[in-house]
Enzyme design. Structure first.
Site, short mmCIF file in Angstrom:
data_model
loop_
_atom_site.label_atom_id
_atom_site.label_comp_id
_atom_site.label_asym_id
_atom_site.label_seq_id
_atom_site.Cartn_x
_atom_site.Cartn_y
_atom_site.Cartn_z
N TRP A 75 0.90 -1.16 0.00
CA TRP A 75 0.00 0.00 0.00
C TRP A 75 0.94 1.20 0.00
O TRP A 75 1.54 1.51 1.02
CB TRP A 75 -0.89 -0.03 1.24
CG TRP A 75 -1.78 1.16 1.36
CD1 TRP A 75 -1.58 2.25 2.14
CD2 TRP A 75 -3.02 1.38 0.70
NE1 TRP A 75 -2.61 3.14 2.00
CE2 TRP A 75 -3.51 2.63 1.13
CE3 TRP A 75 -3.76 0.65 -0.23
CZ2 TRP A 75 -4.72 3.15 0.66
CZ3 TRP A 75 -4.96 1.17 -0.68
CH2 TRP A 75 -5.42 2.41 -0.23
N GLU A 481 -21.69 14.84 9.12
CA GLU A 481 -21.02 13.56 8.93
C GLU A 481 -21.68 12.47 9.77
O GLU A 481 -21.83 11.33 9.31
CB GLU A 481 -19.52 13.71 9.27
CG GLU A 481 -18.71 12.43 9.31
CD GLU A 481 -18.65 11.65 8.00
OE1 GLU A 481 -19.19 12.12 6.98
OE2 GLU A 481 -18.07 10.55 8.02
N GLU A 488 -26.13 6.02 5.62
CA GLU A 488 -25.57 5.12 4.60
C GLU A 488 -25.48 3.68 5.06
O GLU A 488 -25.57 2.78 4.25
CB GLU A 488 -24.23 5.62 4.05
CG GLU A 488 -23.08 5.60 5.00
CD GLU A 488 -21.80 6.11 4.36
OE1 GLU A 488 -21.57 5.89 3.18
OE2 GLU A 488 -20.99 6.73 5.10
N LYS A 603 -17.50 1.92 -2.94
CA LYS A 603 -16.42 2.56 -2.19
C LYS A 603 -15.84 3.74 -2.95
O LYS A 603 -15.51 4.77 -2.38
CB LYS A 603 -15.33 1.52 -1.89
CG LYS A 603 -14.18 2.05 -1.05
CD LYS A 603 -14.64 2.38 0.36
CE LYS A 603 -13.53 3.01 1.19
NZ LYS A 603 -14.11 3.75 2.35
C1 AGP Z 1 -18.63 8.10 3.14
O1 AGP Z 1 -18.80 7.17 4.12
C2 AGP Z 1 -18.92 7.72 1.79
N1 AGP Z 1 -18.85 6.40 1.47
C3 AGP Z 1 -18.77 8.75 0.72
O2 AGP Z 1 -19.52 9.87 1.11
C4 AGP Z 1 -17.35 9.21 0.34
O3 AGP Z 1 -16.80 9.96 1.38
C5 AGP Z 1 -17.42 10.01 -0.97
O4 AGP Z 1 -17.93 9.20 -1.99
C6 AGP Z 1 -16.08 10.57 -1.37
O5 AGP Z 1 -15.16 9.55 -1.64
P1 AGP Z 1 -13.62 9.88 -1.78
O6 AGP Z 1 -13.18 10.37 -0.44
O7 AGP Z 1 -13.01 8.57 -2.14
O8 AGP Z 1 -13.47 10.91 -2.82
#
Ligand code: AGP
Length: 608
Positions: A75, A481, A488, A603
């Site tokens: 990583w 947040e 979610e 993700k």
């Molecule tokens: C948070 O828990 C989410 N899965 C989502 O809001 C995430 O933070 C958002 O899609 C941004 O992703 P990134 O940080 O990989 O850009």
């Protein structure tokens, strides 16, 4: 975070190393490699990408014979993912090969010292200094060379070493990175965690910080720094493979919540040197920072909310206006951005499509861009003028936790760094806040440790269709947040509201026993938030308040209170968010939701 594995015995080592690496792939997967000792020489295979590529390159290990070897899945932290930066790394004389998990904080000074002595570096990694130190200190006694080398390293490491002069042995050392030794019959192992071991043995020795081991097929000898033997207990591994991958936790999300103290520390510690903040990855000079008349922070989801929380810290310390803008909005907003705008882009994955587009738009208008990213070599990291990495390690759960807190960590560093450079805070205030920042990993740990009752609260509140999260200023940003986490993973409608705004409409939705999570951390506006709590209580709400330890004012107005340690309000988001992550986790669990893979979510959101 990376995964390391080692084997010595009578079987071919390569297939065992490759199997072990597959189990460790969740720890890092941008490149991988193995090194084998065979016929007095070391051969190395490494590739960019997943372990499957390494299996292909080595013909499932068949092309790399030998009964002693080490492996690594990476990583990236220092140096982009590439074949050259992949481990194992070899000494110039070809005598040693090593794998390493951790970060060597003083690698730059060691690099200079070794270069001056004629050692040649192949990679951009911090790790490579280790193998050259081994060569330098080796005078025929490998144990001594390992100990002398370790004594020069600052930071964290779990180290696996092979030497062509001692073809049946593995040498390992550990400091602040996980390392477990697997005890077999006529064969022995080491690995970053038990997942890589359980198919072969359930007998394990847990190495402590500062200990070394010499591993041969017949025995494992453990030593302390003075080379005195240490008697180690053999423990029985009881986890199954799935549980082991998650460090014994039921879900990756819970594991990642628990990793936050370490991730936060890994992100700030290497950037604080002799009482100063060092952001080597940027060229933010005093002159440039003084020319900035506006900071724009853009991101999506939780990353955006991290920016919203840090806005207050940056504005308070640097006295520069900070505008936070959702990337999906900013990209089409015809934004007022020019060369006096500093754009800060936040992204855990570094691949979010809207964030990339917003960044391109702002760059084209002349803004300098800093990306705060977790994945080394990702698109956003590459596109930015400068990338400041959050060294959180891979985040597997879709709901981000350590990604968010480490973004805060970098933003706090940035605030203090900038404030000091442009002289918007005194040296005394800088020193006080730096001390407070350094204490945050401990405070996060304390927050985790003292919140065992969150599960009880989840039992009380989980059976609800809707919840509200309220707060003012930073507390409001954290409410955003907290509500997102709840939505979610538990699929409960959770609405975050600026506490003072409730009476302009939303309070109509407050009814008997509607849960309202009220964040009341900021002493300066405590009375105001308390009034809002009283207003919702008068309409029948059940209030779950979150405040700092010692604030007893709240007990008389809230139904339940979550206490977190008192830290400077400028940094409180890093502790306040922890119980909200835990609450969302337990509520989702009680509602039997698929916590690590919530429905409809991915993700990394690489489409618009
Ligand atoms: C948070 O828990 C989410 N899965 C989502 O809001 C995430 O933070 C958002 O899609 C941004 O992703 P990134 O940080 O990989 O850009």
């Amino acid at each position: 975070m990376c995964g390391i594995v080692g084997y010595t015995g009578v079987q071919g080592a390569s297939p065992i190393l490759l199997e072990g690496l597959k189990k460790l792939e969740y720890r890092g997967y941008d490149s991988a490699g193995i090194a084998l000792v065979n016929d007095g020489t070391i051969s190395i295979a490494k590739v960019t990408g997943r372990i499957a590529n390494l299996c292909e390159k080595t013909n499932d290990g068949k092309d790399y014979p030998g009964t002693t070897g080490i492996g690594h899945t990476r990583w990236a932290t220092h140096g982009a993912p590439s074949d050259t930066n992949a481990h194992p790394h070899m000494s110039n004389d070809g005598r040693f090969a090593i794998v390493h998990n951790g970060i060597i904080e003083n690698y730059m000074s060691l690099h200079d010292e070794l270069t001056a002595k004629g050692y040649h570096f192949e990679s951009e990694t911090d790790t490579e200094v280790i193998v050259h130190l081994l060569e330098m200190y080796y005078k025929g006694d490998i144990r001594k060379a390992v100990i002398k080398t370790s004594a020069r390293l600052q930071g964290s490491y779990a180290l696996g070493v092979i030497c062509a002069d001692d073809p049946d042995k593995l040498y390992v050392a550990r400091e602040a990175s996980p390392l477990i030794l697997g005890v077999g019959v006529g064969e022995n192992f080491f690995a970053s965690d038990v997942t890589a071991l359980v198919s072969y043995t359930r007998n394990a020795i847990y190495l402590e910080d500062g200990e070394f081991a010499e591993i041969s097929p017949e025995e494992i000898k453990v030593f302390d720094v003075a080379l005195q033997p240490v008697n180690k207990k053999i423990s029985r591994i009881v986890w199954d493979i799935q549980a082991a991958e998650k460090g014994g936790y039921e879900h990756f999300m819970l594991k990642e919540i628990m990793e936050q103290p370490r991730a936060f520390k890994a992100t700030i510690a290497p950037r604080i040197k002799e009482g100063e903040i060092v952001l080597d990855e940027t060229d933010l000079s005093k002159e440039y920072l003084e020319s900035v008349n506006k900071i724009v922070i853009t991101a999506c989801g939780s990353a955006y909310y991290a920016g919203c929380a840090a806005k207050y810290t940056i504005e308070k310390l640097c006295r520069v206006p900070v505008i936070t803008e959702l990337a999906s909005e900013l990209r089409y907003a015809d934004p007022l951005i020019d060369e006096h705008t500093l754009l800060i882009v936040l992204s855990q994955s570094g691949e979010t499509a809207d964030t990339i587009a917003a960044m391109k738009e702002c760059k084209s208008r002349g803004a300098k861009t800093i990306a705060i990213v977790n994945v080394v070599g990702s698109t956003i990291a590459k596109l930015a003028d400068h990338a400041l990495y959050t060294w959180a390690g891979p985040e597997i759960a879709v709901a981000t936790t350590k990604g968010y807190t480490t973004q805060l960590a970098v933003l706090y560093l940035f605030s203090l760094y900038t404030a000091k450079k442009i002289g918007s805070i005194s040296d005394e205030e800088f020193n006080r806040l730096l001390t407070a920042l350094k204490a945050l990993p401990k405070k996060i740990q304390e927050t985790i440790d003292t919140n065992s009752k969150i599960h009880q609260l989840a039992i009380k509140y989980y059976d609800n269709k809707s919840m509200f999260f309220i707060g003012r200023n930073t507390d409001y940003a954290i409410a955003l947040e907290g509500a997102l986490k709840m939505k979610e993973i538990s699929y409960i409608h959770a609405e975050s509201y600026a506490a003072g705004e409730l009476k302009h409409g939303t309070i109509a939705l407050i009814e008997e026993h509607r849960p309202v999570v009220a964040l009341c951390y900021n002493e300066k506006i405590m009375e105001k938030t308390l009034s809002n709590i009283v207003e919702v209580k008068a309409r029948g709400a059940d209030v779950l308040a979150l405040t700092y330890k010692g604030n007893h004012q709240i007990v008389s107005v809230a139904n339940d209170v979550i206490y977190v340690p008192k830290v400077d309000t400028l940094f409180s988001a890093a502790v306040e968010i922890i119980p909200l992550q835990m609450l969302a986790y337990y509520v989702a669990k009680l509602n039997e939701c698929d916590i690590d893979k919530p429905k409809n979510l991915a993700k990394s959101v690489t489409v618009e």
